[in-house]
Design an enzyme around this catalytic site. Structure first.
Site, PDB file in Angstrom:
ATOM      1  N   GLU A  36       1.261   9.362  -3.220  1.00 11.78           N
ATOM      2  CA  GLU A  36       2.339  10.380  -3.816  1.00 11.78           C
ATOM      3  C   GLU A  36       1.789  11.072  -4.771  1.00 11.78           C
ATOM      4  OE1 GLU A  36       6.176   7.677  -2.806  1.00 11.78           O
ATOM      5  OE2 GLU A  36       5.281   7.476  -4.905  1.00 11.78           O
ATOM      6  N   HIS A  69       6.018   5.518   4.912  1.00 11.32           N
ATOM      7  CA  HIS A  69       5.414   4.296   4.212  1.00 11.32           C
ATOM      8  C   HIS A  69       4.904   3.152   4.891  1.00 11.32           C
ATOM      9  CE1 HIS A  69       7.745   6.366   1.136  1.00 11.32           C
ATOM     10  NE2 HIS A  69       6.714   6.103   0.316  1.00 11.32           N
ATOM     11  N   CYS A  71      12.245   5.430  -9.912  1.00  7.66           N
ATOM     12  CA  CYS A  71      11.420   6.329  -9.019  1.00  7.66           C
ATOM     13  C   CYS A  71      12.195   6.871  -7.729  1.00  7.66           C
ATOM     14  CB  CYS A  71       9.990   5.530  -8.408  1.00  7.66           C
ATOM     15  SG  CYS A  71       9.125   4.653  -9.778  1.00  7.66           S
ATOM     16  N   HIS A  90      12.193  10.311  -4.685  1.00  7.16           N
ATOM     17  CA  HIS A  90      11.702  11.440  -3.830  1.00  7.16           C
ATOM     18  C   HIS A  90      12.519  12.712  -3.850  1.00  7.16           C
ATOM     19  CE1 HIS A  90       9.940   7.980  -1.928  1.00  7.16           C
ATOM     20  NE2 HIS A  90       8.774   8.710  -2.041  1.00  7.16           N
ATOM     21  N   GLU A  99      20.826   4.667  -8.564  1.00  7.37           N
ATOM     22  CA  GLU A  99      19.855   3.578  -8.755  1.00  7.37           C
ATOM     23  C   GLU A  99      20.610   2.642 -10.107  1.00  7.37           C
ATOM     24  OE1 GLU A  99      15.669   3.260  -8.908  1.00  7.37           O
ATOM     25  OE2 GLU A  99      15.540   4.455  -7.203  1.00  7.37           O
ATOM     26  N   GLU A 152       1.053   3.774  -0.572  1.00  4.81           N
ATOM     27  CA  GLU A 152       1.831   4.657  -1.231  1.00  4.81           C
ATOM     28  C   GLU A 152       0.834   5.669  -1.627  1.00  4.81           C
ATOM     29  OE1 GLU A 152       4.802   5.006  -2.272  1.00  4.81           O
ATOM     30  OE2 GLU A 152       5.814   3.158  -2.480  1.00  4.81           O
ATOM     31  N   TYR A 198      -1.158   9.159  -7.465  1.00  4.29           N
ATOM     32  CA  TYR A 198      -1.873   7.981  -7.176  1.00  4.29           C
ATOM     33  C   TYR A 198      -1.735   7.491  -5.713  1.00  4.29           C
ATOM     34  CZ  TYR A 198       2.530   5.492  -6.026  1.00  4.29           C
ATOM     35  OH  TYR A 198       3.805   5.140  -5.640  1.00  4.29           O
ATOM     36  N   HIS A 222       2.802  12.868  -0.215  1.00  7.50           N
ATOM     37  CA  HIS A 222       4.193  13.412  -0.108  1.00  7.50           C
ATOM     38  C   HIS A 222       4.601  13.633  -1.636  1.00  7.50           C
ATOM     39  CE1 HIS A 222       4.806   9.063   0.448  1.00  7.50           C
ATOM     40  NE2 HIS A 222       5.793   8.916  -0.240  1.00  7.50           N
ATOM     41  N   TRP A 248       1.623   2.065  -9.658  1.00  3.74           N
ATOM     42  CA  TRP A 248       1.992   3.547 -10.180  1.00  3.74           C
ATOM     43  C   TRP A 248       2.131   3.139 -11.802  1.00  3.74           C
ATOM     44  CZ3 TRP A 248       4.895   1.360  -6.513  1.00  3.74           C
ATOM     45  CH2 TRP A 248       6.300   0.995  -6.678  1.00  3.74           C
TER      46      TRP A 248
END
Length: 191
Positions: free
Chosen positions: A114, A23, A65, A67, A85, A112, A102, A30, A159
């Site tokens: 992704e 980032h 959000c 990964h 989280e 960003e 986006y 990604h 996003w």
């Protein structure tokens, strides 16, 4: 060290990289995911990103959000992040926007970039946010929230601002949104 899956333009995996290195001003494409969590009365869980986050600190956004790790199934990654989280377990997790993508640039130049499938989840749990990830939470009415994002009266992450119109087009009742097939996911996310 958390790693992310790097992608080519067709959504095929082309390698991995440490999350901390991807980032910046030249962020490679990604794999990521977004999740919108609802409670039993249909309220959406909004989260405000921790002030210490390197990307969009303190900004209100969708519930979660993250990964998926290399080789980690998408749904497993979503469930892991919801637990880490927000301390949440969910009783229903569904894919709704399998090919969302986006690119957004912060004022400081951090990008960003992704391919970010979007999931819908339902929980009976009360959130217990991890302070390094989430500054605060709020349960809101979906229809009022979507309307406020669409008319520009509510500021949210880039996003989330792009996802809400697509989700709103699915209807006012998240419980009735059509579920996407897993084979509609990008190739790298179909494990």
């Amino acid at each position: 060290m958390e790693r992310v899956v790097l992608l080519d333009e067709s959504g095929q995996a082309i390698g991995t990289a440490p999350k901390a290195t991807v980032h910046d001003e030249r962020t490679p494409l990604h794999l990521a995911f977004s999740c919108y969590v609802f409670d039993s009365v249909g309220r959406l869980l909004l989260t405000r990103r921790a002030l210490s986050k390197p990307t969009w600190p303190g900004v209100w956004t969708n519930s979660c959000c993250g990964h998926p790790g290399p080789g980690e199934p998408m749904e497993a990654g979503v469930l892991r992040r919801l637990k880490d989280e927000l301390g949440l377990s969910v009783h229903r997790l569904e894919l709704v926007l399998p090919r969302f993508r986006y690119r957004a640039v912060m004022p400081n130049g951090v990008v960003e970039n992704e391919l970010c499938p979007v999931y819908l989840a339902f929980t009976e749990d009360a959130p217990s946010p991890e302070p390094s990830e989430v500054e605060e939470v709020d349960w809101v009415d979906w229809v009022a929230f979507a309307r406020s994002v669409l008319d520009g009266s509510r500021a949210v992450s880039p996003w989330c601002a792009e996802q809400v119109p697509e989700l709103a087009a699915l209807g006012d009742r998240p419980t009735a949104w059509p579920v996407a097939r897993p084979d509609a996911l990008p190739p790298a996310a179909r494990n």
